[in-house]
Design an enzyme around this catalytic site. Sequence first.
Site, PDB file in Angstrom:
ATOM      1  N   ASP A  59      45.064  -9.012 -50.730  1.00 10.49           N
ATOM      2  CA  ASP A  59      43.774  -8.379 -50.424  1.00 10.49           C
ATOM      3  C   ASP A  59      42.657  -9.202 -51.047  1.00 10.49           C
ATOM      4  O   ASP A  59      42.915 -10.145 -51.790  1.00 10.49           O
ATOM      5  CB  ASP A  59      43.760  -6.965 -51.029  1.00 10.49           C
ATOM      6  CG  ASP A  59      44.005  -7.012 -52.530  1.00 10.49           C
ATOM      7  OD1 ASP A  59      43.032  -7.150 -53.280  1.00 10.49           O
ATOM      8  OD2 ASP A  59      45.172  -6.950 -52.972  1.00 10.49           O
TER       9      ASP A  59
ATOM     10  N   ASP B 244      40.397  -7.834 -53.124  1.00  9.20           N
ATOM     11  CA  ASP B 244      39.880  -6.946 -54.166  1.00  9.20           C
ATOM     12  C   ASP B 244      38.697  -6.156 -53.585  1.00  9.20           C
ATOM     13  O   ASP B 244      38.881  -5.516 -52.542  1.00  9.20           O
ATOM     14  CB  ASP B 244      39.528  -7.747 -55.428  1.00  9.20           C
ATOM     15  CG  ASP B 244      39.513  -6.856 -56.657  1.00  9.20           C
ATOM     16  OD1 ASP B 244      40.365  -5.955 -56.749  1.00  9.20           O
ATOM     17  OD2 ASP B 244      38.649  -7.036 -57.516  1.00  9.20           O
TER      18      ASP B 244
HETATM   19  N1  LIG Z   1      43.043  -6.326 -56.045  1.00  9.33           N
HETATM   20  C1  LIG Z   1      44.010  -6.204 -56.931  1.00  9.33           C
HETATM   21  N2  LIG Z   1      43.720  -5.934 -58.221  1.00  9.33           N
HETATM   22  C2  LIG Z   1      44.717  -5.846 -59.143  1.00  9.33           C
HETATM   23  N3  LIG Z   1      46.008  -5.959 -58.856  1.00  9.33           N
HETATM   24  C3  LIG Z   1      46.336  -6.210 -57.589  1.00  9.33           C
HETATM   25  N4  LIG Z   1      47.541  -6.393 -57.009  1.00  9.33           N
HETATM   26  C4  LIG Z   1      47.335  -6.622 -55.713  1.00  9.33           C
HETATM   27  N5  LIG Z   1      46.009  -6.598 -55.415  1.00  9.33           N
HETATM   28  C5  LIG Z   1      45.375  -6.347 -56.576  1.00  9.33           C
END
Ligand SMILES: Nc1ncnc2[nH]cnc12
Length: 290
Positions: free
Chosen positions: A208, A210
């Site tokens: 992703d 974030d």
């Molecule tokens: N955006 C994110 N923040 C923290 N841990 C994660 N693991 C997968 N995506 C994450």
Amino acid sequence: MQRRIGVIGGSGVYQISGLDGAQWRRVDTPWGAPSDEILTGRLAGVEMAFLPRHGRGHVHSPASVPFRANIDALKRLGCTEVIAVSAVGSLRADFRPGDMVVLDQFIDRTSGRAGSFFGTGCVAHVSLADPTCAALSAACTQALRAGGATVHEGGTYLAMEGPQFSTRAESRLYRSWGCDVIGMTAMPEARLAREAELCYASVAMVTDYDCWHDGHGAVDVAQVIAVLTANAGTAKAMIAALPGLLGPARAPCPCGCDRALDHALMTAPERRDPALLARLDAVAGRVLAP
Ligand SMILES: Nc1ncnc2[nH]cnc12
Ligand SMILES: CSC[C@H]1O[C@H](OP(=O)(O)O)[C@H](O)[C@@H]1O
């Protein structure tokens, strides 16, 4: 020396298949129970040990992962190196969901986690300047590329405490620090692997963006699972290829990971705490054994 490759599976990676003589084994440690039993067996003639970081069924939250027990258990089983697989959020536009990042640096923003095997009665300071093993990381990159993955060689991981995801202000701050990806588990795992003189490579799958990216919504678990599921074969193909690349025999680490404690111990032998020394039997036995 015989090699045994340890693999720590992250979110979405709770087992590996194809092991000859596969057996889930309970391992007790002086630091408590590991996250789960450990799956041992041989792959292409190389001894393997697999541990799901959060336990099968994803029982452990990042803060409750028993990191010391996990690293001790892998060392106790004879692992010479550890490949840690993690899901991460991307902090830069060109690290896209589904891409793999072979990490080489960490910034630790976790708090309150037991971060060392050493302490009062046996003080040690190992170098963390280069927290991953360059040789093992190169093998992971090669294995990933052979499987057709998009791989970024090198990257800085921001280890956050969680379990909540970041605020937008935090996400922007970590980008301004030059961090490439974010997750919740690589620390203190990497510190402990170094103290235990294990070669450590950290292989992250981007799931992703974030919450900093204007063109993408804020991360949620559904999104992480969807990307992990769609790319489930990538980490598995890397693990399957590694034994063939590394082989069953292990030479001294060219980076010196296996000698990390050579110049680290500070406490005078006559002032060392026998109880702590007993707990250090596996991780520091090479330098502490009489
Ligand atoms: N955006 C994110 N923040 C923290 N841990 C994660 N693991 C997968 N995506 C994450
Ligand atoms: C399921 S999203 C958050 C969760 O995923 C990552 O786990 P891991 O590093 O073990 O793959 C992240 O660190 C969080 O624990």
